[in-house]
Design a protein around this motif. Structure first.
Motif, PDB file in Angstrom:
ATOM      1  N   GLN A  10     -12.045   2.265  -1.330  1.00  0.00           N
ATOM      2  CA  GLN A  10     -12.609   3.168  -2.383  1.00  0.00           C
ATOM      3  C   GLN A  10     -11.677   2.993  -3.537  1.00  0.00           C
ATOM      4  O   GLN A  10     -12.115   3.094  -4.776  1.00  0.00           O
ATOM      5  CB  GLN A  10     -12.597   4.620  -1.863  1.00  0.00           C
ATOM      6  N   ARG A  11     -10.375   3.076  -3.474  1.00  0.00           N
ATOM      7  CA  ARG A  11      -9.382   3.112  -4.272  1.00  0.00           C
ATOM      8  C   ARG A  11      -9.460   1.416  -5.206  1.00  0.00           C
ATOM      9  O   ARG A  11      -9.357   1.703  -6.301  1.00  0.00           O
ATOM     10  CB  ARG A  11      -8.072   3.124  -3.588  1.00  0.00           C
ATOM     11  N   VAL A  12      -9.657   0.557  -4.373  1.00  0.00           N
ATOM     12  CA  VAL A  12      -9.823  -0.675  -4.939  1.00  0.00           C
ATOM     13  C   VAL A  12     -11.184  -0.792  -6.176  1.00  0.00           C
ATOM     14  O   VAL A  12     -11.097  -1.065  -6.794  1.00  0.00           O
ATOM     15  CB  VAL A  12     -10.025  -1.690  -3.967  1.00  0.00           C
ATOM     16  N   LYS A  13     -12.272  -0.167  -5.390  1.00  0.00           N
ATOM     17  CA  LYS A  13     -13.289  -0.033  -6.370  1.00  0.00           C
ATOM     18  C   LYS A  13     -12.997   0.845  -7.687  1.00  0.00           C
ATOM     19  O   LYS A  13     -13.324   0.278  -8.938  1.00  0.00           O
ATOM     20  CB  LYS A  13     -14.431   0.773  -5.674  1.00  0.00           C
ATOM     21  N   ALA A  28       0.097  -9.348   3.197  1.00  0.00           N
ATOM     22  CA  ALA A  28      -1.007  -8.330   2.967  1.00  0.00           C
ATOM     23  C   ALA A  28      -1.003  -7.451   4.369  1.00  0.00           C
ATOM     24  O   ALA A  28      -1.165  -7.995   5.390  1.00  0.00           O
ATOM     25  CB  ALA A  28      -2.306  -8.994   2.784  1.00  0.00           C
ATOM     26  N   SER A  29      -1.375  -6.184   4.130  1.00  0.00           N
ATOM     27  CA  SER A  29      -1.464  -5.259   5.075  1.00  0.00           C
ATOM     28  C   SER A  29      -2.967  -5.509   5.294  1.00  0.00           C
ATOM     29  O   SER A  29      -3.740  -5.305   4.431  1.00  0.00           O
ATOM     30  CB  SER A  29      -1.231  -3.862   4.742  1.00  0.00           C
ATOM     31  N   PRO A  30      -3.466  -5.666   6.455  1.00  0.00           N
ATOM     32  CA  PRO A  30      -4.803  -5.576   6.803  1.00  0.00           C
ATOM     33  C   PRO A  30      -5.552  -4.266   6.464  1.00  0.00           C
ATOM     34  O   PRO A  30      -6.811  -4.254   6.296  1.00  0.00           O
ATOM     35  CB  PRO A  30      -4.718  -5.741   8.580  1.00  0.00           C
ATOM     36  N   GLN A  31      -4.642  -3.237   6.227  1.00  0.00           N
ATOM     37  CA  GLN A  31      -5.366  -1.854   6.121  1.00  0.00           C
ATOM     38  C   GLN A  31      -6.013  -1.791   4.653  1.00  0.00           C
ATOM     39  O   GLN A  31      -6.809  -0.802   4.405  1.00  0.00           O
ATOM     40  CB  GLN A  31      -4.157  -0.828   6.048  1.00  0.00           C
ATOM     41  N   VAL A  32      -5.570  -2.940   3.884  1.00  0.00           N
ATOM     42  CA  VAL A  32      -6.296  -2.771   2.512  1.00  0.00           C
ATOM     43  C   VAL A  32      -7.732  -3.053   2.640  1.00  0.00           C
ATOM     44  O   VAL A  32      -8.623  -2.659   1.769  1.00  0.00           O
ATOM     45  CB  VAL A  32      -5.652  -3.771   1.579  1.00  0.00           C
ATOM     46  N   LEU A  33      -8.296  -3.449   3.644  1.00  0.00           N
ATOM     47  CA  LEU A  33      -9.795  -3.542   3.834  1.00  0.00           C
ATOM     48  C   LEU A  33     -10.562  -2.426   4.844  1.00  0.00           C
ATOM     49  O   LEU A  33     -11.556  -2.507   5.030  1.00  0.00           O
ATOM     50  CB  LEU A  33     -10.015  -4.936   4.812  1.00  0.00           C
ATOM     51  N   GLN A  34      -9.318  -1.437   4.825  1.00  0.00           N
ATOM     52  CA  GLN A  34     -10.185  -0.164   5.334  1.00  0.00           C
ATOM     53  C   GLN A  34     -11.165   0.531   4.222  1.00  0.00           C
ATOM     54  O   GLN A  34     -10.714   0.489   3.374  1.00  0.00           O
ATOM     55  CB  GLN A  34      -9.236   0.864   6.037  1.00  0.00           C
ATOM     56  N   PRO A  35     -12.223   1.311   4.912  1.00  0.00           N
ATOM     57  CA  PRO A  35     -12.795   1.675   3.785  1.00  0.00           C
ATOM     58  C   PRO A  35     -12.337   2.696   2.728  1.00  0.00           C
ATOM     59  O   PRO A  35     -12.475   2.723   1.683  1.00  0.00           O
ATOM     60  CB  PRO A  35     -14.194   2.615   4.741  1.00  0.00           C
ATOM     61  N   GLU A  36     -11.260   3.316   3.172  1.00  0.00           N
ATOM     62  CA  GLU A  36     -10.689   4.595   2.377  1.00  0.00           C
ATOM     63  C   GLU A  36      -9.886   3.604   1.183  1.00  0.00           C
ATOM     64  O   GLU A  36      -9.877   3.935   0.083  1.00  0.00           O
ATOM     65  CB  GLU A  36      -9.580   5.117   3.024  1.00  0.00           C
ATOM     66  N   LEU A  94      -8.328  -9.480  -3.869  1.00  0.00           N
ATOM     67  CA  LEU A  94      -7.575  -8.759  -2.870  1.00  0.00           C
ATOM     68  C   LEU A  94      -6.778 -10.022  -2.181  1.00  0.00           C
ATOM     69  O   LEU A  94      -7.561 -11.085  -1.819  1.00  0.00           O
ATOM     70  CB  LEU A  94      -8.373  -7.902  -1.830  1.00  0.00           C
ATOM     71  N   SER A  95      -5.549  -9.737  -1.764  1.00  0.00           N
ATOM     72  CA  SER A  95      -4.920 -10.455  -0.724  1.00  0.00           C
ATOM     73  C   SER A  95      -5.360  -9.939   0.509  1.00  0.00           C
ATOM     74  O   SER A  95      -5.329  -8.986   0.912  1.00  0.00           O
ATOM     75  CB  SER A  95      -3.445 -10.255  -0.714  1.00  0.00           C
ATOM     76  N   VAL A  96      -5.518 -11.126   1.470  1.00  0.00           N
ATOM     77  CA  VAL A  96      -6.397 -10.699   2.941  1.00  0.00           C
ATOM     78  C   VAL A  96      -5.185 -11.214   3.768  1.00  0.00           C
ATOM     79  O   VAL A  96      -4.764 -12.170   3.685  1.00  0.00           O
ATOM     80  CB  VAL A  96      -7.656 -10.849   3.099  1.00  0.00           C
ATOM     81  N   ASN A  97      -5.166 -10.364   5.015  1.00  0.00           N
ATOM     82  CA  ASN A  97      -4.387 -10.877   6.117  1.00  0.00           C
ATOM     83  C   ASN A  97      -5.353 -11.754   6.943  1.00  0.00           C
ATOM     84  O   ASN A  97      -6.457 -11.000   7.523  1.00  0.00           O
ATOM     85  CB  ASN A  97      -3.813  -9.565   6.628  1.00  0.00           C
ATOM     86  N   PHE A  98      -4.979 -12.780   7.502  1.00  0.00           N
ATOM     87  CA  PHE A  98      -5.762 -13.648   8.299  1.00  0.00           C
ATOM     88  C   PHE A  98      -6.231 -12.840   9.482  1.00  0.00           C
ATOM     89  O   PHE A  98      -7.402 -13.108  10.176  1.00  0.00           O
ATOM     90  CB  PHE A  98      -5.379 -15.048   8.555  1.00  0.00           C
ATOM     91  N   ALA A  99      -5.333 -11.902   9.930  1.00  0.00           N
ATOM     92  CA  ALA A  99      -5.607 -11.303  11.433  1.00  0.00           C
ATOM     93  C   ALA A  99      -6.255 -10.145  11.271  1.00  0.00           C
ATOM     94  O   ALA A  99      -6.438  -9.453  12.402  1.00  0.00           O
ATOM     95  CB  ALA A  99      -4.181 -11.105  11.998  1.00  0.00           C
ATOM     96  N   SER A 100      -6.754  -9.631  10.057  1.00  0.00           N
ATOM     97  CA  SER A 100      -7.653  -8.586   9.886  1.00  0.00           C
ATOM     98  C   SER A 100      -8.876  -8.335  11.118  1.00  0.00           C
ATOM     99  O   SER A 100      -8.638  -7.276  11.558  1.00  0.00           O
ATOM    100  CB  SER A 100      -8.150  -8.619   8.786  1.00  0.00           C
ATOM    101  N   LEU A 120       0.935  -1.230   0.166  1.00  0.00           N
ATOM    102  CA  LEU A 120       0.014  -0.057  -0.100  1.00  0.00           C
ATOM    103  C   LEU A 120       1.187   1.194  -0.044  1.00  0.00           C
ATOM    104  O   LEU A 120       0.492   2.388  -0.179  1.00  0.00           O
ATOM    105  CB  LEU A 120      -0.740   0.122   1.261  1.00  0.00           C
ATOM    106  N   ASN A 121       2.253   1.236   0.369  1.00  0.00           N
ATOM    107  CA  ASN A 121       3.009   2.230   0.444  1.00  0.00           C
ATOM    108  C   ASN A 121       3.628   2.663  -1.292  1.00  0.00           C
ATOM    109  O   ASN A 121       4.422   3.197  -1.210  1.00  0.00           O
ATOM    110  CB  ASN A 121       4.091   2.309   1.399  1.00  0.00           C
ATOM    111  N   SER A 122       3.371   1.667  -1.962  1.00  0.00           N
ATOM    112  CA  SER A 122       3.739   1.638  -3.538  1.00  0.00           C
ATOM    113  C   SER A 122       5.095   0.971  -3.600  1.00  0.00           C
ATOM    114  O   SER A 122       5.520   0.860  -4.928  1.00  0.00           O
ATOM    115  CB  SER A 122       3.642   3.193  -3.761  1.00  0.00           C
TER     116      SER A 122
END
Ligand code: BDP
Length: 695
Positions: free
Chosen positions: A194-197, A183-191, A212-218, A131-133
């Motif tokens: 919006q970018r994923v959308k 995966a960063s859990p942050q990818v599942l934050q609403p903001e 999306l790749s998801v972090n199991f501890a999200s 997410l930090n590119s």
């Protein structure tokens, strides 16, 4: 003729080509006129029409009909090409048909009536983009999906995503997981969603689903729960809600990709649960919306068990227990994207589970953005290896594409090599690997020869502006030698890096140069080269026979026996399965040591030969890409010599044998190479520290 005119003419004939590497294999061409009709209009059909109209190379004033038909022989995404018609059962099929028709035109082939069906339903790219590119194992610049400092979507983002989507659609790719498996859990934050959308809205225009790749501890990291136990009702509810939130934004969202209990990533085992518990819990959540879960089998722990055996041991006992919309994603080899590995024994062993191959397009272990290595040959070899799991003829391809087992889903994944570099992939020839992955995902029986030829014709030929270069001249002087170079490049890299079944002897974590010596105290032994090569006075190689780790037992009967015996084991895997004395005699009559020396020398010779081939290609390539590739080939040849010298000098400490007569002597000293390697490691370490302090 005036001298200035002569100079002008010479200049003209030298600047033959206006090839723009940014346009990949979709170089601009002057279209001929064509009229395209369709029974209805929709965004995908419009896209198909637009492609045909902007690139048509068929007969002038042609009329083409796009038809949606009912035909059981055509699978989703498949199509039939007829004289003046493309038939498909889905709109996406028409778009793929349009791209195929244009490809055949660019190849100069006549169209014969034929059904084209994809080998796999889901043909997916995995982007290891953070997410930090930054891009894990990325060698082509920052992420195309994520930015350094903001989630805001700009026009230039949208343009890049459109170009990316079009390139993918042109080779049949229909899915992209747009963030790192670590995966960063942050990818599942609403903001972030919006970018994923915003990405998904663009990829959809070309028939591509977003994953999306998801972090199991999200649930515990961002959800405020005190556990991520997959059997805990609150955790289940959390994932259900999150999934609904995603599908509300992206109705055709593809599903989740999961790296769990692997290399420190959290997973169900942290809570005393199994891979089945974890995968099925997520599969239930996305199943409501027809989504899938790709659960990775890349798991291993630093215990006494041979790393090559662990994924099989963990997964095979669960065969038949995963839900229908779970696919187990398995790297091609049992260790990790090495220049050459035998296939993972999981292929064909899980008969009641959907299993998908994971290939690595980014060349983590194959020379990054520097070396020219055409991976199609490696993947072709892999897909056609016989697992013998259902008798002879049970190729890896067949164990994964639904031909042998009634899989609910068929899929394939490639770890992408794209970044923000103008040419997308760092090395111009790395574009060919992206291209090859898509083509093999579409048709796992295509030959590398065919794929290389397509790529070369589409990438270089349209740029030819000067009619004085005839097709015959171009074929003879450019296409044929450059194609041969591509087809020889994988074997060359295996030879100068890890011949005869050697593996994972790259230095440190960078996985670029040689480091057979590397193994500092405190580092997990299964992350160090000596674990894999086992070199000593008594010989070299990892004993995976019945009397060693017995990894051979994970293969079907005939193969297991063949691998177990050094006399019948393919020489390409010899040191993968055997620990053999330095004076062991191979079928050539040479000793193991001599054969190693020869392979390294052959690798270096090939790399040097590539320089010559490319120099001769100068008249047919525009100046900039030509010299960029030329510079990289120099670096590759130089690095090949470093590989040869480092490995031979290191192993020679044990073999105590001379480099055979007639072979070039090392030009480096081992201690210098080790020191240079350590210094560059320290430099990278300090650089990373500075970056982290700056962040
Ligand atoms: C290894 C890479 C590492 C990845 C890992 C994976 O070195 O960066 O995270 O594979 O596939 O090849 O999860």
């Amino acid at each position: 003729m005036k001298p200035s005119l002569i100079i002008l003419l010479i200049l003209f004939s030298l600047s033959l080509v206006a090839q723009d590497p940014h346009n990949l294999w979709l170089q601009d061409v002057t279209p001929k006129s064509v009229s395209v009709t369709s029974p209805k209009n929709s965004p995908l059909i419009e896209m198909a029409k637009k492609e045909l109209q902007t690139s048509w190379q068929g007969p002038e004033n042609a009329q083409i009909k796009l038809s949606i038909v009912k035909n059981k022989l055509i699978r989703d995404d498949g199509f039939i090409l007829l004289d003046n018609e493309i038939q498909a059962t889905t709109e996406a099929g028409l778009l793929y048909g349009a791209f195929e028709l244009l490809r055949l035109q660019k190849m100069g082939q006549t169209i014969t009536t034929q059904i084209y069906n994809p080998s796999y339903q889901h043909r997916i790219l995995n982007h290891w983009d953070n997410l930090n590119s930054s891009v894990e194992r990325g060698y082509a610049g920052r992420s195309i999906f994520w930015k350094e400092d903001s989630l805001e979507v700009t026009d230039s983002d949208r343009q890049r995503w459109t170009e990316y989507a079009r390139a993918n659609a042109s080779i049949g790719i229909n899915g992209a997981a747009i963030n790192n498996v670590n995966a960063s859990p942050q990818v599942l934050q609403p903001e972030a969603l919006q970018r994923v959308k915003a990405v998904a809205d663009i990829l959809r225009e070309y028939g591509i689903k977003t994953y999306l790749s998801v972090n199991f501890a999200s649930p515990s990291v961002i959800g405020g729960l005190d556990t991520a136990d997959p059997l805990d009702p609150a955790v289940i509810k959390w994932w259900e809600n999150k999934t609904k939130e995603i599908y509300d934004l992206i109705p055709d969202f593809g599903g989740f990709l999961v790296k769990a209990n692997s290399e420190g990533q959290p997973g169900p085992q942290n809570f005393g649960r199994t891979h089945v518990d974890g995968a099925n819990m997520l599969a239930k959540a996305v199943g409501k919306y027809d989504g899938i879960v790709m659960w990775r089998a890349f798991v291993y722990s630093p215990n006494d068990e041979d790393r090559a055996k662990q994924a099989y041991q963990e997964f095979v006992p669960f065969d038949g227990e995963f839900m229908d919309n779970v696919i187990i994603q398995v790297k091609n080899g049992p260790i990790d994207f090495q220049p050459r590995e035998p296939f993972s024994p999981l292929f064909g062993a899980m008969k009641k589970t959907s299993v998908m191959p994971e290939l690595q397009i980014t060349k983590e272990y194959l020379g990054h953005e520097v070396h020219l290595v055409f991976l199609s040959s490696m993947w072709e070899e892999f897909l056609n290896l016989d697992t013998y799991q259902e008798g002879p003829g049970s190729s890896v391809a067949k164990t994964t594409d639904g031909s042998l087992f009634p899989q609910q889903h068929t899929a394939i994944a490639g770890v992408a090599n794209t970044g923000r570099d103008d040419n997308w992939t760092g090395h111009l020839f790395n574009q060919a690997n992206w291209y090859a992955y898509g083509r093999l995902a579409w048709n796992n029986q295509l030959s590398s020869d065919r794929i290389a030829e397509e790529w070369l014709k589409m990438t270089f030929r349209p740029g030819i502006k000067n009619d004085s270069v005839s097709q015959i001249e171009w074929d003879l002087n450019f296409l044929s030698p450059v194609k041969q170079m591509m087809l020889a490049s994988h074997e060359a890299a295996v030879n100068y890096m890890t011949p005869l079944g050697l593996h994972h002897i790259m230095s440190a974590d960078r996985h670029y140069g040689p480091g057979p010596w590397w193994g500092p105290e405190g580092v997990r032994s299964d992350w160090t080269p000596p674990y894999y090569h086992q070199a000593g006075d008594d010989g070299v190689g990892f004993d995976r026979t019945e009397s060693g780790s017995n990894a051979v037992s994970q293969y079907a009967g005939p193969l297991s026996a063949r691998f177990n015996d050094p006399e019948t084991c393919p020489e390409a895997y010899l040191l993968w399965f055997h620990h053999l004395p330095w004076d062991y005699r191979l079928s050539s009559g040479r000793t193991l040591w001599e054969e190693l020396c020869l392979h390294y020398a052959q690798g270096v010779n090939s790399a040097r030969n590539f320089q010559e081939v490319w120099d001769a290609a100068r008249p047919y390539v525009s100046a900039e890409p030509f010299s960029a590739v030329q510079r990289k080939l120099r670096a590759q040849a130089e690095n090949a010599v470093v590989w040869k010298d480092a490995c031979l000098l290191y192993f020679q400490q044990f073999s105590k044998m001379p480099v055979p007569d007639g072979l070039e002597r090392p030009i480096h000293n081992l201690d210098d190479l080790i020191r240079a390697d350590q210094e560059s490691m320290m430099r990278r370490f300090r650089q990373r520290q500075r970056q982290q302090e700056g962040e």
